[in-house]
Design a protein around this motif. Structure first.
Motif, PDB file in Angstrom:
ATOM      1  N   ASP A 114       0.825  -1.214   0.000  1.00 32.02           N
ATOM      2  CA  ASP A 114       0.000   0.000   0.000  1.00 32.02           C
ATOM      3  C   ASP A 114       0.858   1.262   0.000  1.00 32.02           C
ATOM      4  OD1 ASP A 114      -2.286  -1.510  -0.005  1.00 32.02           O
ATOM      5  OD2 ASP A 114      -2.634  -1.371   2.151  1.00 32.02           O
ATOM      6  N   TYR A 115       1.942   1.228   0.765  1.00 34.47           N
ATOM      7  CA  TYR A 115       2.851   2.381   0.810  1.00 34.47           C
ATOM      8  C   TYR A 115       3.430   2.643  -0.576  1.00 34.47           C
ATOM      9  CZ  TYR A 115       7.061   5.110   1.840  1.00 34.47           C
ATOM     10  OH  TYR A 115       8.046   6.069   1.841  1.00 34.47           O
ATOM     11  N   VAL A 116       3.872   1.584  -1.238  1.00 41.61           N
ATOM     12  CA  VAL A 116       4.488   1.733  -2.560  1.00 41.61           C
ATOM     13  C   VAL A 116       3.450   2.154  -3.590  1.00 41.61           C
ATOM     14  CG1 VAL A 116       5.692   0.514  -4.413  1.00 41.61           C
ATOM     15  CG2 VAL A 116       6.310   0.089  -2.025  1.00 41.61           C
ATOM     16  N   ARG A 117       2.253   1.578  -3.497  1.00 38.49           N
ATOM     17  CA  ARG A 117       1.196   1.933  -4.446  1.00 38.49           C
ATOM     18  C   ARG A 117       0.875   3.425  -4.389  1.00 38.49           C
ATOM     19  NH1 ARG A 117      -2.378  -1.300  -2.619  1.00 38.49           N
ATOM     20  NH2 ARG A 117      -1.668  -3.091  -3.823  1.00 38.49           N
ATOM     21  N   ALA A 118       0.952   3.996  -3.208  1.00 39.99           N
ATOM     22  CA  ALA A 118       0.669   5.421  -3.056  1.00 39.99           C
ATOM     23  C   ALA A 118       1.725   6.297  -3.709  1.00 39.99           C
ATOM     24  CB  ALA A 118       0.547   5.767  -1.575  1.00 39.99           C
ATOM     25  N   LEU A 119       2.952   5.788  -3.824  1.00 40.95           N
ATOM     26  CA  LEU A 119       4.028   6.548  -4.456  1.00 40.95           C
ATOM     27  C   LEU A 119       3.992   6.465  -5.979  1.00 40.95           C
ATOM     28  CD1 LEU A 119       7.143   5.589  -2.261  1.00 40.95           C
ATOM     29  CD2 LEU A 119       5.821   7.708  -2.156  1.00 40.95           C
TER      30      LEU A 119
END
Length: 343
Positions: A114-119
């Motif tokens: 989720d963290y990476v998807r937001a970037l």
């Protein structure tokens, strides 16, 4: 330029490349250690540290989560000091918006999907969102960490190749590049970047202090229509120098070595050296095309022989280095000849 993302080289091996570069009269080694395949440098920000890595008897660290090797900060600083003693600057490259999968993989292990998807960009899964403040802040933080390691460097390469954009959205990339350049300038570092995203309609707004590493007018696509469309849109090397930009010639035909484990690299490298001697000079920038070579090389501040690693397979690093010597020597002689002839 040495691709250490797709093909790992140890501290000892990179020092040998530096010896070869110094012997040829070279002044910088551009390290391409960040790409889809790997991020080949220790990074606390990315969760890749020597404390959690496996270390071989030869001193090579491997990330147990990815199985990929990397250089420790200590090893990299040793390389930097070694190069400085030979008057060689090490130029790091942390590429974006594309070629981010090595970074995304490490971030996924550390922070989750989720963290990476937001970037990530909503348009391309392998690109970072250059319009999102949090994504830009992350890139700045990674630049800060890398610059701390490369504490003797004067230049920093921010990538900028092979990403998706349109004429309508390209101003977003120009803003992004200017933002990173200002961030680096505050650290006393001069920015370098690839030429892919520089189009005639917006390049006038790009910071003139950014140095352009010019590798291809059209990115060498297989589709001829795509090549024509890009050439109609993109700024040529002469157009960039006419606008006041300083450019380095990374010609992707004459100055790219892509060792192939299924071919005779000694033969290919020998042909490359002869081709550079016979047909290339500092003003030849558009692949094999010599008809549009520029006679005004005053703002072409250098050139680089790029050694890429994606097709090397099981080749030995020593084989790659040994056979790179002749093309490098030929390029340096031709580039220096042009520089000496420029008033």
């Amino acid at each position: 330029m040495l691709d250490t993302a797709r093909r790992f080289y140890s501290e000892r091996e990179i020092k040998k490349f530096i010896d070869m570069l110094a012997a040829s009269g070279g002044q910088f080694l551009h390290l391409h250690f960040s790409d889809h395949e790997n991020y080949a440098l220790e990074s606390a920000l990315l969760g890749q540290t020597v404390e959690t890595a496996k270390r071989s008897r030869s001193g090579v660290y491997t990330n147990p989560k990815t199985g990929k090797p990397f250089l420790s900060r200590r090893q990299m600083r040793t390389i930097i000091r070694y190069a400085a003693a030979k008057n060689i600057e090490i130029v790091p490259e942390v590429g974006s918006p594309n070629h981010m999968n090595g970074i995304f993989t490490l971030l996924t292990h550390k922070h989750g999907k989720d963290y990476v998807r937001a970037l990530k960009s909503k348009m391309a899964d392998d690109e970072i969102d250059i319009t999102r403040p949090e994504s830009v802040a992350f890139v700045k933080a990674l630049i800060d960490e890398t610059a701390e390691t490369f504490n003797r460097s004067k230049h920093f390469h921010i990538g900028g190749d092979e990403f998706g954009y349109s004429a309508e959205s390209n101003h977003e990339f120009i803003d992004y590049a200017n933002t990173l350049a200002a961030h680096l300038a505050a650290k006393g570092l001069k920015t370098r970047m690839w030429n892919d995203g520089l189009i005639n309609s917006t390049v006038g707004k790009l910071n003139r202090d950014i140095e352009i590493t010019y590798w291809s007018y059209d990115g060498n696509p297989a589709d001829k229509q795509a090549a024509q469309t890009r050439r109609a849109m993109r700024a040529s090397l002469p157009e960039l120098t006419a606008k006041g930009f300083s450019v380095l010639n990374y010609n992707s035909y004459y100055l790219y070595l892509v060792p192939n484990g299924k071919r005779d690299f000694a033969h290919d490298a020998g042909f490359s050296a002869q081709d550079i001697e016979k047909r290339w000079h500092l003003g030849v920038w558009d692949g094999e095309n010599r008809s549009n070579a520029t006679a005004d090389t005053g703002r072409i501040i250098g050139a680089a022989l790029a050694v890429w690693g994606e097709n090397t397979g099981k080749m030995k690093n020593e084989t790659i280095r040994r056979n790179t010597a002749a093309p490098l020597k030929a390029m340096m002689r031709k580039a220096n000849a042009a520089s000496a002839a420029t008033p």
